[in-house]
Motif scaffolding. Structure first.
Motif, PDB file in Angstrom:
ATOM      1  N   MET A 182     126.969  76.051 106.231  1.00  0.00           N
ATOM      2  CA  MET A 182     127.103  76.321 107.656  1.00  0.00           C
ATOM      3  C   MET A 182     125.745  76.663 108.267  1.00  0.00           C
ATOM      4  SD  MET A 182     130.579  78.650 107.529  1.00  0.00           S
ATOM      5  CE  MET A 182     130.886  78.609 109.296  1.00  0.00           C
ATOM      6  N   GLU A 183     125.032  77.524 107.616  1.00  0.00           N
ATOM      7  CA  GLU A 183     123.665  77.890 107.976  1.00  0.00           C
ATOM      8  C   GLU A 183     123.042  78.467 106.716  1.00  0.00           C
ATOM      9  OE1 GLU A 183     123.827  82.319 109.758  1.00  0.00           O
ATOM     10  OE2 GLU A 183     124.721  80.814 111.100  1.00  0.00           O
ATOM     11  N   GLU A 184     121.769  78.766 106.765  1.00  0.00           N
ATOM     12  CA  GLU A 184     121.114  79.239 105.553  1.00  0.00           C
ATOM     13  C   GLU A 184     121.816  80.474 104.997  1.00  0.00           C
ATOM     14  OE1 GLU A 184     116.674  80.549 103.913  1.00  0.00           O
ATOM     15  OE2 GLU A 184     116.979  80.025 106.030  1.00  0.00           O
ATOM     16  N   GLY A 185     122.238  80.392 103.743  1.00  0.00           N
ATOM     17  CA  GLY A 185     122.882  81.509 103.069  1.00  0.00           C
ATOM     18  C   GLY A 185     124.366  81.639 103.309  1.00  0.00           C
ATOM     19  N   ALA A 186     124.978  80.687 104.010  1.00  0.00           N
ATOM     20  CA  ALA A 186     126.424  80.763 104.296  1.00  0.00           C
ATOM     21  C   ALA A 186     127.066  79.405 104.086  1.00  0.00           C
ATOM     22  CB  ALA A 186     126.665  81.253 105.719  1.00  0.00           C
ATOM     23  N   TRP A 187     128.125  79.370 103.282  1.00  0.00           N
ATOM     24  CA  TRP A 187     128.799  78.117 102.940  1.00  0.00           C
ATOM     25  C   TRP A 187     130.281  78.208 103.275  1.00  0.00           C
ATOM     26  CZ3 TRP A 187     126.603  73.807 100.194  1.00  0.00           C
ATOM     27  CH2 TRP A 187     125.209  73.936  99.991  1.00  0.00           C
ATOM     28  N   LEU A 188     130.803  77.074 103.746  1.00  0.00           N
ATOM     29  CA  LEU A 188     132.228  76.953 104.064  1.00  0.00           C
ATOM     30  C   LEU A 188     132.911  76.182 102.954  1.00  0.00           C
ATOM     31  CD1 LEU A 188     134.332  77.577 106.330  1.00  0.00           C
ATOM     32  CD2 LEU A 188     133.926  75.244 107.161  1.00  0.00           C
ATOM     33  N   LEU A 189     134.035  76.738 102.461  1.00  0.00           N
ATOM     34  CA  LEU A 189     134.820  76.110 101.391  1.00  0.00           C
ATOM     35  C   LEU A 189     136.174  75.706 101.970  1.00  0.00           C
ATOM     36  CD1 LEU A 189     132.654  78.016 100.037  1.00  0.00           C
ATOM     37  CD2 LEU A 189     134.239  78.227  98.128  1.00  0.00           C
ATOM     38  N   PRO A 190     136.302  74.461 102.418  1.00  0.00           N
ATOM     39  CA  PRO A 190     137.547  74.048 103.087  1.00  0.00           C
ATOM     40  C   PRO A 190     138.593  73.522 102.114  1.00  0.00           C
ATOM     41  CG  PRO A 190     135.924  72.315 103.260  1.00  0.00           C
ATOM     42  CD  PRO A 190     135.267  73.429 102.477  1.00  0.00           C
ATOM     43  N   MET A 213     134.367  75.544  93.444  1.00  0.00           N
ATOM     44  CA  MET A 213     133.346  75.082  94.391  1.00  0.00           C
ATOM     45  C   MET A 213     132.088  75.921  94.216  1.00  0.00           C
ATOM     46  SD  MET A 213     135.278  74.227  97.985  1.00  0.00           S
ATOM     47  CE  MET A 213     136.767  73.243  98.053  1.00  0.00           C
ATOM     48  N   ALA A 214     131.011  75.272  93.794  1.00  0.00           N
ATOM     49  CA  ALA A 214     129.759  75.986  93.529  1.00  0.00           C
ATOM     50  C   ALA A 214     128.962  76.187  94.807  1.00  0.00           C
ATOM     51  CB  ALA A 214     128.928  75.205  92.522  1.00  0.00           C
ATOM     52  N   THR A 215     128.357  77.359  94.956  1.00  0.00           N
ATOM     53  CA  THR A 215     127.454  77.680  96.047  1.00  0.00           C
ATOM     54  C   THR A 215     126.242  78.406  95.463  1.00  0.00           C
ATOM     55  OG1 THR A 215     128.693  79.735  96.465  1.00  0.00           O
ATOM     56  CG2 THR A 215     129.271  77.805  97.794  1.00  0.00           C
ATOM     57  N   PRO A 216     125.119  78.430  96.163  1.00  0.00           N
ATOM     58  CA  PRO A 216     123.930  79.106  95.638  1.00  0.00           C
ATOM     59  C   PRO A 216     124.178  80.584  95.383  1.00  0.00           C
ATOM     60  CG  PRO A 216     123.363  77.680  97.488  1.00  0.00           C
ATOM     61  CD  PRO A 216     124.855  77.745  97.444  1.00  0.00           C
ATOM     62  N   PRO A 217     123.497  81.161  94.420  1.00  0.00           N
ATOM     63  CA  PRO A 217     123.650  82.601  94.147  1.00  0.00           C
ATOM     64  C   PRO A 217     123.354  83.434  95.398  1.00  0.00           C
ATOM     65  CG  PRO A 217     122.392  81.533  92.409  1.00  0.00           C
ATOM     66  CD  PRO A 217     122.537  80.515  93.495  1.00  0.00           C
ATOM     67  N   GLY A 218     124.234  84.419  95.640  1.00  0.00           N
ATOM     68  CA  GLY A 218     124.041  85.322  96.775  1.00  0.00           C
ATOM     69  C   GLY A 218     124.492  84.778  98.107  1.00  0.00           C
ATOM     70  N   GLY A 258     136.120  84.268  94.620  1.00  0.00           N
ATOM     71  CA  GLY A 258     134.888  84.931  94.999  1.00  0.00           C
ATOM     72  C   GLY A 258     134.531  84.749  96.456  1.00  0.00           C
ATOM     73  N   LEU A 259     135.530  84.786  97.323  1.00  0.00           N
ATOM     74  CA  LEU A 259     135.307  84.556  98.750  1.00  0.00           C
ATOM     75  C   LEU A 259     134.979  85.868  99.460  1.00  0.00           C
ATOM     76  CD1 LEU A 259     138.346  82.206  99.487  1.00  0.00           C
ATOM     77  CD2 LEU A 259     136.012  81.533  98.867  1.00  0.00           C
ATOM     78  N   VAL A 273     134.839  87.697 113.298  1.00  0.00           N
ATOM     79  CA  VAL A 273     134.525  88.148 111.935  1.00  0.00           C
ATOM     80  C   VAL A 273     133.020  88.366 111.793  1.00  0.00           C
ATOM     81  CG1 VAL A 273     134.709  87.617 109.471  1.00  0.00           C
ATOM     82  CG2 VAL A 273     136.470  86.776 111.070  1.00  0.00           C
ATOM     83  N   GLU A 274     132.658  89.462 111.166  1.00  0.00           N
ATOM     84  CA  GLU A 274     131.274  89.674 110.753  1.00  0.00           C
ATOM     85  C   GLU A 274     131.288  89.863 109.245  1.00  0.00           C
ATOM     86  OE1 GLU A 274     127.288  92.343 111.736  1.00  0.00           O
ATOM     87  OE2 GLU A 274     129.176  92.751 112.790  1.00  0.00           O
ATOM     88  N   ALA A 275     130.691  88.892 108.538  1.00  0.00           N
ATOM     89  CA  ALA A 275     130.741  88.888 107.078  1.00  0.00           C
ATOM     90  C   ALA A 275     129.351  89.132 106.490  1.00  0.00           C
ATOM     91  CB  ALA A 275     131.282  87.553 106.573  1.00  0.00           C
ATOM     92  N   ARG A 276     129.321  89.942 105.460  1.00  0.00           N
ATOM     93  CA  ARG A 276     128.098  90.173 104.676  1.00  0.00           C
ATOM     94  C   ARG A 276     128.441  89.978 103.220  1.00  0.00           C
ATOM     95  NH1 ARG A 276     127.840  94.248 108.598  1.00  0.00           N
ATOM     96  NH2 ARG A 276     125.969  94.197 109.894  1.00  0.00           N
ATOM     97  N   GLN A 277     127.572  89.316 102.501  1.00  0.00           N
ATOM     98  CA  GLN A 277     127.852  88.992 101.108  1.00  0.00           C
ATOM     99  C   GLN A 277     128.113  90.260 100.301  1.00  0.00           C
ATOM    100  OE1 GLN A 277     126.352  89.229  97.885  1.00  0.00           O
ATOM    101  NE2 GLN A 277     127.931  87.832  97.064  1.00  0.00           N
ATOM    102  N   GLY A 278     129.282  90.285  99.637  1.00  0.00           N
ATOM    103  CA  GLY A 278     129.648  91.413  98.800  1.00  0.00           C
ATOM    104  C   GLY A 278     130.345  92.543  99.510  1.00  0.00           C
TER     105      GLY A 278
END
Length: 372
Positions: free
Chosen positions: A118-126, A145-150, A183-184, A224-229
């Motif tokens: 979606m943007e740097e550091g954020a991925w959508l898993l549809p 579905m693999a995404t980059p670490p973090g 791991g969403l 929604v405001e999401a932060r990893q972890g």
């Protein structure tokens, strides 16, 4: 990352049971909801709007609906992520291939179960649907579905949480712990038309514009405001115009009706209300006629739409009521017979009461015309 979670737009829904002017207004309101979602995104500083299925009501919504939707989204300062649901499921060469050809760059079609950035550091898993109903869990592929670490992992799915059982609106069953198992950071769901959080990382946004009785709350979305972890912040934001309200009012006369109407006006603008109303109570014949006439002759025109069931408002004619039925000869005998039958109970009492009321109304109308 801030984004808006929406679902179940069902653009092009016909609303065929309503009069033409009402169905047209309801259909247009669903398109107008896109503008309101864009405004919410701007107000909340959200760069993305994710739509968890059923963007369209069917797989052939018509050119006007498709182009109206795309042009409204194009005007917004946000990227729109549209996923097929059960009403508008994906199929080769179908609706979504056409939409992709017409859509500008800020409208992204996610009709394959593959992670997309979606943007740097954020991925959508549809988890798009390829059929109206599936026996398998549409979100199962999210686990692998693999995404980059973090990276932020935002799931997007359309179906029924398993615990709903028969209450869900499709057979596309989703386990309630899918956010954890895949791991969403957030799982945005569609299919259930009301707002419903499921745990602290999963929610149904509900439809942005309510489309049926049984849900008093207005349509909305989730900011929604999401932060990893971290647990995401979720705020329900109203977006709907029309209210579909179901009410049962106990009344004994015009005064009780007026109090109920005053309370309703405090809740919503009557022109934006569709009301499914049941009237109950015991009233004199004249009061029953006055209450029903007020609803049918005035209130029904103030509301967007009125469904009324007045069968529970029982008329108990008073001597004054009967005296107003100033008829002679056979009609006088008929009035007396109807009154006795209505007061005597039994299987014919409701029909006799209705006939007496009809006679009362006609006599009053004839008298009014005679003095006009």
């Amino acid at each position: 990352m801030k984004f808006i979670h929406s679902a179940d737009w069902q653009l092009g829904k016909p609303f065929g049971r309503f009069p033409t002017e009402v169905s047209a207004a309801l259909s247009e309101a669903r398109l107008d909801a896109i503008d309101r979602l864009a405004a919410v995104a701007a107000e909340r500083g959200a760069s993305h709007v994710v739509v968890a299925g059923d963007v369209f009501d069917n797989v052939d919504p018509g050119d006007r609906v498709v182009l109206q939707a795309l042009s409204r989204m194009e005007r917004a300062d946000a990227t729109w992520w549209l996923m097929p649901g059960n009403h508008d499921h994906a199929r080769p060469g179908g609706l979504w291939s056409r939409v992709r050809r017409l859509a500008p760059g800020k409208i992204r079609i996610v009709d394959t179960p593959q992670a997309v950035e979606m943007e740097e550091g954020a991925w959508l898993l549809p988890a798009p649907l390829e059929h109206r109903k599936t026996a398998s869990d549409p979100t199962a592929s999210m686990v692998d579905m693999a995404t980059p670490p973090g990276a932020l992992r935002i799931g997007l799915a359309h179906g029924s949480i398993t615990e709903f059982g028969s209450v869900g609106e499709s057979s596309n069953l989703i386990p309630p712990d899918r956010a954890r198992s895949a791991g969403l950071d957030y799982l945005a769901l569609g299919d259930w038309h009301g707002h419903l959080p499921v745990g602290d990382r999963t929610a149904y946004s509900g439809t942005p514009e309510v489309d049926r009785f049984g849900r008093d709350e207005p349509g909305g979305c989730i900011a929604v405001e999401a932060r990893q972890g971290d647990i995401p912040a979720m705020e329900r934001v109203q977006s709907g115009r029309y209210r579909w309200l179901s009410r049962r009012w106990e009344v004994s006369g015009p005064g009780d009706l007026q109090r109920e109407l005053d309370a309703l006006r405090e809740q919503a603008r009557l022109a934006d209300v569709l009301l499914d109303l049941k009237i109950a109570g015991v009233a004199s014949l004249s009061d029953r006629v006055a209450v029903v006439s007020e609803l049918e002759d005035r209130v029904a025109h103030e509301l967007r739409h009125l469904d009324i069931d007045s069968g529970g408002l029982i008329a108990r004619p008073t001597p004054e009521d009967v005296a107003r039925i100033d008829v002679q000869g056979a009609l006088a005998g008929a009035a007396a017979t109807l009154q006795a039958s209505a007061e005597g109970g039994g299987s014919e009492a409701p029909m006799a009461a209705a006939a007496l009321e009809r006679l009362y109304v006609e006599v009053m109308r004839h008298g009014a015309e005679a003095t006009a």
